[in-house]
Design an enzyme around this catalytic site. Structure first.
Site, PDB file in Angstrom:
ATOM      1  N   THR A  41      34.125  42.912  12.067  1.00  0.00           N
ATOM      2  CA  THR A  41      33.445  43.958  13.029  1.00  0.00           C
ATOM      3  C   THR A  41      32.969  45.447  12.478  1.00  0.00           C
ATOM      4  OG1 THR A  41      35.557  43.035  13.654  1.00  0.00           O
ATOM      5  CG2 THR A  41      34.867  45.576  14.124  1.00  0.00           C
TER       6      THR A  41
ATOM      7  N   HIS B  44      29.536  44.713  12.188  1.00  0.00           N
ATOM      8  CA  HIS B  44      28.738  45.315  13.126  1.00  0.00           C
ATOM      9  C   HIS B  44      28.228  46.379  13.422  1.00  0.00           C
ATOM     10  CE1 HIS B  44      29.219  40.667  14.508  1.00  0.00           C
ATOM     11  NE2 HIS B  44      30.230  41.627  14.108  1.00  0.00           N
TER      12      HIS B  44
ATOM     13  N   HIS C 136      40.033  49.201   9.814  1.00  0.00           N
ATOM     14  CA  HIS C 136      41.180  48.672  10.397  1.00  0.00           C
ATOM     15  C   HIS C 136      42.000  47.887   9.553  1.00  0.00           C
ATOM     16  CE1 HIS C 136      38.398  45.659  11.762  1.00  0.00           C
ATOM     17  NE2 HIS C 136      39.478  45.338  11.959  1.00  0.00           N
TER      18      HIS C 136
ATOM     19  N   CYS D 229      51.911  42.685  28.281  1.00  0.00           N
ATOM     20  CA  CYS D 229      53.262  43.334  27.034  1.00  0.00           C
ATOM     21  C   CYS D 229      54.726  43.520  27.301  1.00  0.00           C
ATOM     22  CB  CYS D 229      52.580  45.014  26.883  1.00  0.00           C
ATOM     23  SG  CYS D 229      51.383  45.264  26.194  1.00  0.00           S
TER      24      CYS D 229
ATOM     25  N   GLY E 207      36.309  31.492  15.997  1.00  0.00           N
ATOM     26  CA  GLY E 207      35.311  31.507  15.191  1.00  0.00           C
ATOM     27  C   GLY E 207      34.727  31.255  16.795  1.00  0.00           C
TER      28      GLY E 207
END
Lengths: 346, 346, 346, 346
Positions: free
Chosen positions: C44, C47, C67, C103, C267
């Site tokens: 990420t 990207h 992150h 959640c 993937g």
């Protein structure tokens, strides 16, 4: 017993079927001979009739076609131990090897050595048919013939519906052919929260409502994705039961699935097609079950439970009845789309 | 809003409850204040009323009792984000910590830090009650009050029934108290093949038939094992749902289970008792699920599905209604065994 | 504590990242402030660095990226109850709402209101980062920093591997990036019968062998389908763990699955592609699991079990280490394919 | 081939066994004749030797005892299709009917018509034994004889261990007899987080450590509940694998289970005993699996996977070897508790 019988056969490669007289089949040591009381028409029979590429690759004429049947046992081989002359039976059309890893682990429905009645060996559009004892499912003597004949095909419905929990869930059923119509009765019986069904035939959508669909939608006439989304307050559905094999229905169905949802696929797409695995399966955390045949024999016991208890009523699914002689009319009725299940009586 | 309210309290250690005037509770930053529209009586309330050993060990008077309730939100704390004044809510009585391994893995129903409304903190036999926002389940505004109040208790029914597959199966339900009666509606709705129910109260067996039992049996009057075995052609049942806690019912239930079957246990035996693990569980390859509380919050969503779809109708379960002032009459009705669910209106 | 800190930011739309000085973030009432001890690079981050279409659609500069992190808690908000100053924590980067149906039913990993650290709010390529208390996973104080920083990403490995049973099964792993390499250690640890791994990078295939692959194959150089079929005596594999997102790998993987097998897909294919649902999923009775993120918090507890017991050793996966100042070199190492996990130290 | 052979028989009711010469058994049309290469001793054989109440009720002398065996096929019946003369096979001792609902739904291990070799028909403590083809499991030709003979018994270990997920979990194994010792190798191989094992034999606790236990405890010498609770920081274990049948071990095991945990019961308590279902199963939300036999034939395929991959090494379990003539010494070694598996060579 007669030595000759009427039978509908594929006599040689090419379109069409014909009725002729053939020898009543002989009974091997592990076999039972069944006098056919009723036989019904499956999509497979249409493929063979039309001689499409699949049929050309698989069928070796001459062959008596038909694999959905019920009837009375009139003779048994010397090694038969469970089935008796006089038993009223329905047939499981998949004859499996019993010795492969699949058969030995409760997954005979994917046995690679499967032979199918009416496809790989002589079938049921006839006055008599011979089966291995294992493939004769003994019915209660008073079971209606029209119900008994449906069981093999109903097994596909049961296998699909019981692949995941449906109780208290929102369910979308894409495609309302006969297997789907019978399945709708199950989806209703097991307490789904709401049932949405789609088809391009208004006739079948009418049957779908009879069998339990709460809302029916025709993708040729309306925007299914928009309609289901609105009916579910933007949420979509918990479960997709895909019975059509149409790429557009598959795509719409996955689009309507909630994150974490379940797709159960029985309909057969005719060819590979562009599919968005990333957005429709992976990012959404979807589980997909490919469904083939019926579980041997778990599905049959489940059927027995559903039918004996009366929670499922399949009678409205039978919309057409013909004597075996009128098999061509029967095949046309089946092909029209304006039919549920079509039953033949030899 | 008033500053004082009526409440039924355990004022000090010992049997009995009394109605008195107390302060309306104050609302913490994460809480909601609920005007109680209805509250119903659970077996737990009887334990507290009678001051049995369990109550002596757990309850710290003074305490407002009662934990099944629905009502209208009349005030919310400053950190409340989802629930609004005016919402019609039912309460989940288990207040869990949210930080332990159970709470963080979708198993809050076994949180070791649970506090129960009406047991560990002031409860619902009153005009008002205060709850954490998380414990307020927002109902459709038009849900009947008598239905809304049942949900917490119905959650035990759902949790038990959904512990295993019931569709197309033979099911034995031992004990027909209120949780069981509501559960019978689910067992019926999800397409069980046949439903046998037992209780020593004829009144409750009558309700059991109304709620979905096919056959009801009174072990005080007949041989349950013999009767169910006969009704099942010697086979026994696929699933036992044990709701009574009576050792004799548990033993009979396991005896009637088919090999490979499933026992789901919700009823609480009052003491250890002789149990034949070898013959009733191990040799038979049985699976046993111990059930406690409701799954937070999966069970509530399942309830919503069952109730919104209309496949389950709980109304016949409510057999007695009283104003809160007549709480002693209500407790007697509950204790009599000649009752389903008893509802109080403050 | 300092008022300013170093941070790697996307300053404005367009390719590239830059290091700059920014304010140390302030701690909200439910937050913890963490001094970053290590942070690692995920796809990420590449990207975002390259500013590809996904990044253009999602990222709102200015933003501190990154992150994956571990560090020491140096301040806590007034409402924090579990985490304490001095705790050594790893971060779960997905900040979820806690109130939606997902959640509330143990499926926070598909919460539609998710905010991701370093994507939707400031991240971890910095000296300090602020998180909600819930997202701070407390590590043993003596856990190696290089191991602690891997956990968020390792969670993807665990989620994928634990989606189905692997013990005693033949397993094909397609794609050997960092998540896959860590997953191979699990596949080995849980007793797979044999492990086949594919990648187009020889460097990564070498790491795959270190981490547990029995046989590695390079589809750029050899026929993977033929090789795996031969190695499995024509049978194929029981389980496909698809980690590459490459359509050719996905197709080969499904082709090699035995009937009745299981495909687990992590993937991400970059675009829709032609897929043969009929022959690769339906006729074969395959089950497919789409995998996204980590289960909150079940996956973290599973990780703790795997790491504490020592059955999984992740150390060989860390192949490159850089000070935060050299973030551009680090990103290049990551992009090269000749790397496992790349770790930065602020 | 010889016409007579040595065999260990129960000649008539009463304690003891004797070696004698009997006819080599004849081969039925679906049978195979096996020259026994090795046979091992099971607790069942001790029951028959001692002529305990179970044996008195079940055994009909004269009978050749023994049911764990491997050997070479030396003749096959005329209807045998899969097994060939020269095959090296191990035996599944449970001969099932193939036609009941259990056999037809992948649950032959609970077939009510089961006949057991060496119990209900002549067994394997002999030079030759005859079996139905279905019960001959073909081994790789180079499998060590001592490993091949263990498989039937190892099947109990596999069935127990694979009843629930063990990876990353804390596991308590109560009782370390041979089945348990073999099972410990699996618990280790599938990545349990920690493994606690108990037995009253120090010899067996030593073997338990060899096979994979992290901590061993002797309940005759120490407080198991206190020790495991301390080792798990007060938490207890996720899974109990109960292999002893001792009521005290069962009670301790359940006491140590975490809420929401799983108990798998294989050990057979000799009689009913007081059990606290309320506190040990229901309030804790425990799942209990009763385990009997091996799954036919799923367990055998799982065994093949575990053994072929090398993740499980059973060799240390064989502690004693005798020629068949010394069967009495072998039975004593088995009875002493100071043994793992005892193997006989005809």
């Amino acid at each position: 017993m007669a030595e000759k019988m009427k039978a509908v056969i594929k006599a040689h490669p090419g379109p069409g079927l014909e009725m002729t007289m053939v020898d009543v089949p002989t009974v091997g040591p592990g076999d039972v001979l069944v006098r056919v009381k009723a036989t019904s028409i499956c999509g497979t029979d249409l493929h063979i009739y039309r001689w499409d590429p699949w049929a050309q690759g698989r069928i070796r004429p001459p062959l008596i076609v038909g694999h959905e049947l019920c009837g009375e046992v009139v003779a048994v081989g010397e090694r038969v131990t469970q089935v008796q002359v006089g038993d009223f039976i329905s047939a499981e059309s998949h004859i499996v090897c019993g010795t492969c890893v699949y058969c030995r682990t409760g997954r005979g429905h994917i046995c690679p050595n499967t032979q199918i009645i009416g496809v790989d060996r002589d079938g049921a559009f006839a006055e008599y048919v011979v089966l291995p004892e294992e493939n004769a499912w003994i019915n209660p003597p008073d079971m209606p013939v029209e119900l008994a004949v449906l069981q093999e095909n109903f097994g596909n419905s049961v296998h699909t519906a019981f692949a995941t929990d449906l109780s208290a869930r929102k369910v979308l059923v894409t495609g309302c052919g006969p297997v789907s119509l019978m399945m709708l009765a199950i989806v209703k019986a097991v307490g789904a929260r709401s049932i949405y069904a789609t088809d391009i035939s208004s006739y079948r959508l009418g049957l779908a409502r009879t069998m339990g669909a709460d809302v029916t939608l025709n993708p040729a006439k309306e925007d299914v994705v928009a309609a289901v989304r609105q009916a579910t307050e933007g949420e979509g559905v918990d479960v997709l039961l895909e019975m059509s094999g149409a790429p557009s229905a598959i795509r719409d169905g996955f689009r309507l699935l909630k994150d974490g949802g379940v797709a159960v696929l029985l309909g057969i797409p005719p060819a590979p097609f562009e599919f968005d695995l990333a957005n429709e399966v992976i990012f959404k955390g979807i589980t997909v079950y490919g469904i083939i045949g019926r579980r041997l024999w778990e599905t049959w016991y489940q059927m027995r439970g559903l039918l004996n208890s009366g929670v499922v009523d399949l009678r409205p699914v039978v919309t057409h009845r013909f004597p075996l002689d009128k098999f061509e009319e029967a095949l046309e009725a089946m092909a029209s789309g304006n039919s549920g299940k079509v039953v033949l009586f030899p």
